[in-house]
Design a protein around this motif. Structure first.
Motif, PDB file in Angstrom:
ATOM      1  N   ALA A 121       0.818  -1.220   0.000  1.00  0.00           N
ATOM      2  CA  ALA A 121       0.000   0.000   0.000  1.00  0.00           C
ATOM      3  C   ALA A 121       0.848   1.264   0.000  1.00  0.00           C
ATOM      4  O   ALA A 121       0.493   2.270  -0.626  1.00  0.00           O
ATOM      5  CB  ALA A 121      -0.939  -0.019   1.204  1.00  0.00           C
ATOM      6  N   SER A 122       1.996   1.226   0.707  1.00  0.00           N
ATOM      7  CA  SER A 122       2.822   2.438   0.810  1.00  0.00           C
ATOM      8  C   SER A 122       3.484   2.823  -0.509  1.00  0.00           C
ATOM      9  O   SER A 122       3.963   3.953  -0.658  1.00  0.00           O
ATOM     10  CB  SER A 122       3.899   2.243   1.887  1.00  0.00           C
ATOM     11  OG  SER A 122       4.741   1.149   1.553  1.00  0.00           O
TER      12      SER A 122
ATOM     13  N   ASP B 161      -4.607  -5.923   1.088  1.00  0.00           N
ATOM     14  CA  ASP B 161      -6.025  -5.876   1.468  1.00  0.00           C
ATOM     15  C   ASP B 161      -6.964  -6.193   0.307  1.00  0.00           C
ATOM     16  O   ASP B 161      -8.173  -6.337   0.515  1.00  0.00           O
ATOM     17  CB  ASP B 161      -6.373  -4.486   2.025  1.00  0.00           C
ATOM     18  CG  ASP B 161      -5.643  -4.180   3.322  1.00  0.00           C
ATOM     19  OD1 ASP B 161      -5.304  -5.146   4.038  1.00  0.00           O
ATOM     20  OD2 ASP B 161      -5.415  -2.990   3.613  1.00  0.00           O
ATOM     21  N   ASP B 162      -6.427  -6.263  -0.906  1.00  0.00           N
ATOM     22  CA  ASP B 162      -7.281  -6.429  -2.086  1.00  0.00           C
ATOM     23  C   ASP B 162      -7.314  -7.853  -2.624  1.00  0.00           C
ATOM     24  O   ASP B 162      -7.949  -8.111  -3.649  1.00  0.00           O
ATOM     25  CB  ASP B 162      -6.798  -5.500  -3.216  1.00  0.00           C
ATOM     26  CG  ASP B 162      -6.873  -4.042  -2.839  1.00  0.00           C
ATOM     27  OD1 ASP B 162      -7.831  -3.665  -2.128  1.00  0.00           O
ATOM     28  OD2 ASP B 162      -5.981  -3.270  -3.243  1.00  0.00           O
TER      29      ASP B 162
ATOM     30  N   ASP C  37       3.637   5.603  -5.972  1.00  0.00           N
ATOM     31  CA  ASP C  37       4.919   5.571  -6.698  1.00  0.00           C
ATOM     32  C   ASP C  37       4.821   4.667  -7.922  1.00  0.00           C
ATOM     33  O   ASP C  37       5.335   5.003  -9.000  1.00  0.00           O
ATOM     34  CB  ASP C  37       6.026   5.079  -5.768  1.00  0.00           C
ATOM     35  CG  ASP C  37       6.295   6.059  -4.625  1.00  0.00           C
ATOM     36  OD1 ASP C  37       6.025   7.256  -4.812  1.00  0.00           O
ATOM     37  OD2 ASP C  37       6.758   5.614  -3.558  1.00  0.00           O
ATOM     38  N   LEU C  38       4.177   3.509  -7.772  1.00  0.00           N
ATOM     39  CA  LEU C  38       4.012   2.614  -8.920  1.00  0.00           C
ATOM     40  C   LEU C  38       3.099   3.241  -9.971  1.00  0.00           C
ATOM     41  O   LEU C  38       3.329   3.085 -11.183  1.00  0.00           O
ATOM     42  CB  LEU C  38       3.452   1.268  -8.466  1.00  0.00           C
ATOM     43  CG  LEU C  38       3.244   0.208  -9.563  1.00  0.00           C
ATOM     44  CD1 LEU C  38       4.547  -0.079 -10.293  1.00  0.00           C
ATOM     45  CD2 LEU C  38       2.658  -1.066  -8.981  1.00  0.00           C
TER      46      LEU C  38
ATOM     47  N   PHE D 112      11.474  -1.525 -10.744  1.00  0.00           N
ATOM     48  CA  PHE D 112      10.796  -0.768  -9.692  1.00  0.00           C
ATOM     49  C   PHE D 112      11.254  -1.299  -8.336  1.00  0.00           C
ATOM     50  O   PHE D 112      11.304  -2.526  -8.142  1.00  0.00           O
ATOM     51  CB  PHE D 112       9.270  -0.909  -9.823  1.00  0.00           C
ATOM     52  CG  PHE D 112       8.499  -0.115  -8.808  1.00  0.00           C
ATOM     53  CD1 PHE D 112       8.307   1.238  -8.986  1.00  0.00           C
ATOM     54  CD2 PHE D 112       7.985  -0.720  -7.666  1.00  0.00           C
ATOM     55  CE1 PHE D 112       7.595   1.980  -8.059  1.00  0.00           C
ATOM     56  CE2 PHE D 112       7.277   0.001  -6.731  1.00  0.00           C
ATOM     57  CZ  PHE D 112       7.081   1.368  -6.924  1.00  0.00           C
ATOM     58  N   PRO D 113      11.606  -0.426  -7.386  1.00  0.00           N
ATOM     59  CA  PRO D 113      12.139  -0.878  -6.088  1.00  0.00           C
ATOM     60  C   PRO D 113      11.038  -1.395  -5.156  1.00  0.00           C
ATOM     61  O   PRO D 113      10.654  -0.754  -4.176  1.00  0.00           O
ATOM     62  CB  PRO D 113      12.791   0.388  -5.520  1.00  0.00           C
ATOM     63  CG  PRO D 113      12.005   1.516  -6.101  1.00  0.00           C
ATOM     64  CD  PRO D 113      11.625   1.060  -7.493  1.00  0.00           C
ATOM     65  N   TYR D 114      10.528  -2.571  -5.465  1.00  0.00           N
ATOM     66  CA  TYR D 114       9.439  -3.144  -4.670  1.00  0.00           C
ATOM     67  C   TYR D 114       9.884  -3.434  -3.237  1.00  0.00           C
ATOM     68  O   TYR D 114      11.014  -3.860  -2.987  1.00  0.00           O
ATOM     69  CB  TYR D 114       8.956  -4.461  -5.295  1.00  0.00           C
ATOM     70  CG  TYR D 114       8.105  -4.300  -6.536  1.00  0.00           C
ATOM     71  CD1 TYR D 114       6.769  -3.971  -6.443  1.00  0.00           C
ATOM     72  CD2 TYR D 114       8.666  -4.499  -7.800  1.00  0.00           C
ATOM     73  CE1 TYR D 114       5.989  -3.844  -7.584  1.00  0.00           C
ATOM     74  CE2 TYR D 114       7.895  -4.366  -8.944  1.00  0.00           C
ATOM     75  CZ  TYR D 114       6.548  -4.035  -8.831  1.00  0.00           C
ATOM     76  OH  TYR D 114       5.788  -3.907  -9.951  1.00  0.00           O
ATOM     77  N   ILE D 115       8.973  -3.215  -2.296  1.00  0.00           N
ATOM     78  CA  ILE D 115       9.114  -3.726  -0.935  1.00  0.00           C
ATOM     79  C   ILE D 115       8.520  -5.122  -0.940  1.00  0.00           C
ATOM     80  O   ILE D 115       7.380  -5.329  -1.367  1.00  0.00           O
ATOM     81  CB  ILE D 115       8.391  -2.821   0.080  1.00  0.00           C
ATOM     82  CG1 ILE D 115       9.033  -1.428   0.085  1.00  0.00           C
ATOM     83  CG2 ILE D 115       8.419  -3.436   1.474  1.00  0.00           C
ATOM     84  CD1 ILE D 115       8.312  -0.430   0.980  1.00  0.00           C
TER      85      ILE D 115
END
Length: 540
Positions: free
Chosen positions: A361-362, A484-485, A366-367, A508-511
């Protein structure tokens, strides 16, 4: 001796026999005719015998003046305050006693109605315009039974071949049968009922003969424009009725006499209650986007409207999906309907390539910016779940130097029209919207749709991504999926009976999240705690 002395003292110190008691002497001496009790009685008698004349002034009104029909209060109000005083007298004034008089007014008593509530019948009818001459047309549309006037207008729009819903639906509507029409979004359902209706009405009569009900203002405006475009070589008059704007122009059109009314249910009922419109002459009833009307709770209003239309009418239902609830609605609104069904009821448009993009979510925004920067889009619609979310995303996109329009139900009609027109004209490259823009809107050239929030209703997913890939064009749809989705994403896949590809944007710098692992997604979805109906859809 003592007794005589006491008696003498009493005579000397006591008041004179001729003097009146002090209490009586203190009172003013009034003639009997001016005694207060008699004065009040006389005043009451005078009021009962005759009402105040214009120009007379009465200093105080009795508390029960409402029993006299409110006439005295209006007379006194007009003397003291002019026309505004008359309005307060008729409406109960500003104080508590005024409100009490309004509540106590007898139901059968004559009252002054506002101008808007005065019944308005069609007072004047426009002189029918002469129908312009058109060349002979030989096309696929004339072979369906449409006249040269209608087919020529369609040809001018650049349409040469009817879509499947048009090819199957137009002949049935022309025959006068009731119809339930369903097809994937973007396949020309509006023309499927507008073209044969224009053909059946043929020429102007001067009173409403066709009523089209739409769930939103934007759809109502779009359908009205379609009728005007396809009927440009006829002399039929079309008007649109919707809320959020004044009544003046709408009432003027109704007084002039129109043949086709496109309306939202709420504002139409307002005009009906004011006596500004009669549906007794309606021959054709169209309910467009029926599933959306049911979702928005319009069923009671629709039933009230339908009850005022003759039962001998022709009724047409058109929708992209047919939920089970429509069957009960059709049982009382339609008579032996013909079902025209094109494609699967629960499938996305074949011209749209769509995928899920998992992200925590955070990192959603950015994406979103990364996708916009890397995508060669012509115009893009971004769907949000809430109105506050739409405003927030729009402000952040503006800060990122994107041109943005916003549509949701809290914005005024002028703001919504400006955003939609600006997006169509190219002034705005991005349109941020809630699901109010997910149904039926036909916006040419939308190359991409991005679901910033996953829709909770699986049907809305089909409608959202259907804003692109219209009229045989291709389009792409991206959906950002957070932890949550997951349950809603699975619901969408079950609804369309097709798995949707999960994609990751390169570099993309994914968490990291365990939900992104394909092997863990099914277990995570099954283990997720069911959400309460009271909390799902809450603003986040």
């Amino acid at each position: 001796m003592l007794k005589k002395l006491i008696a003498k003292l009493r005579r000397t110190l006591g008041p004179s026999p001729d003097a009146k008691p002090a209490k009586e002497a203190a009172k003013p001496s009034l003639p009997a005719s001016q005694h207060p009790a008699r004065t009040v009685h006389a005043e009451s008698t005078r009021r009962r015998e005759s009402r105040p004349k214009a120009g007379e002034r009465t200093d105080r009104a009795p508390r029960d003046s409402a029993s006299q029909g409110g006439h005295e209060s209006r007379s006194r109000g007009s003397h003291r305050h002019g026309s505004s005083g008359a309005d307060r007298g008729a409406g109960g004034g500003g104080g508590g006693r005024g409100r009490g008089r309004e509540r106590e007014r007898h139901p059968g008593e004559e009252t002054t109605k506002p101008a808007a509530a005065t019944p308005v019948a069609p007072k004047r009818s426009r002189t029918p315009r002469p129908q312009p001459e058109v060349p002979k047309v030989d096309s696929a549309f004339t072979q369906l039974g449409l006249s040269d006037r209608i087919a020529f207008a369609v040809q001018e729009k650049g349409y040469m071949e009817p879509t499947p819903i048009q090819a199957q639906g137009i002949p049935v509507v022309l025959s006068g049968r009731d119809v339930i029409g369903s097809a994937q979004t973007g396949t020309g359902k509006t023309a499927a009922f507008a073209l044969p209706i224009l053909q059946r009405l043929d020429a102007k009569v001067g009173h409403p003969r066709c009523l089209v009900l739409e769930p939103t203002r934007e759809l109502a405006l779009q359908v009205e424009e379609a009728f005007k475009t396809y009927g440009k070589y006829t002399n039929l008059d079309v008007t649109v009725i919707y809320g959020g704007v004044g009544y003046g122009k709408q009432r003027e059109d109704l007084e002039n006499g129109v043949d086709i009314i496109v309306a939202t249910p709420g504002r139409l009922l307002d005009h009906m209650e004011q006596g500004a419109i009669s549906l007794a002459g309606v021959e054709i009833l169209v309910m467009d986007e029926v599933d959306r009307m049911l979702d928005m709770g319009f069923l009671p209003d629709v039933k009230r409207i339908v009850s005022k239309i003759p039962k001998s009418r022709q009724t047409l239902f058109f929708t992209a999906t047919i939920p089970p609830e429509i069957a009960s609605l059709a049982s009382w609104a339609l008579h032996e309907p013909v079902e025209v069904k094109i494609g699967q009821r629960r499938s996305a448009a074949e011209t749209v390539a769509h995928a899920f993009y998992p992200v925590v979510a955070s990192q959603k925004f950015d994406l979103l910016l990364t996708l916009l920067e890397a995508t060669q889009f012509k115009s893009v619609i971004i769907f949000c779940r809430t109105k506050m979310g739409a405003d927030r995303i729009a402000h952040r996109l503006l800060a990122a130097k994107h041109t943005v329009g916003v549509i949701h139900s809290d914005r005024s009609q002028r703001e919504r029209v400006e955003s939609l027109d600006g997006f169509k004209s190219g002034k705005f490259e991005v349109l941020v919207a809630t699901d109010i823009a997910a149904r039926g809107l036909d916006i040419a050239g939308v190359s991409h749709v991005i679901n910033y929030d996953v829709p909770e209703n699986a049907e809305d997913y089909v409608h959202r991504i259907g804003r692109t890939g219209r009229a045989q064009n291709t389009g792409e749809a991206f959906t950002l999926v957070t932890e949550d989705d997951v349950r809603n994403a699975r619901s969408i896949e079950r609804f369309i009976n097709t798995p949707i590809e999960r994609k990751k944007f390169p570099d993309f710098p994914y968490i990291y999240s365990a939900l992104f692992d394909e092997t863990n997604q099914a277990a995570a979805a099954a283990a997720a705690k069911p959400a309460s109906r009271l909390t799902r859809g809450g603003r986040r």
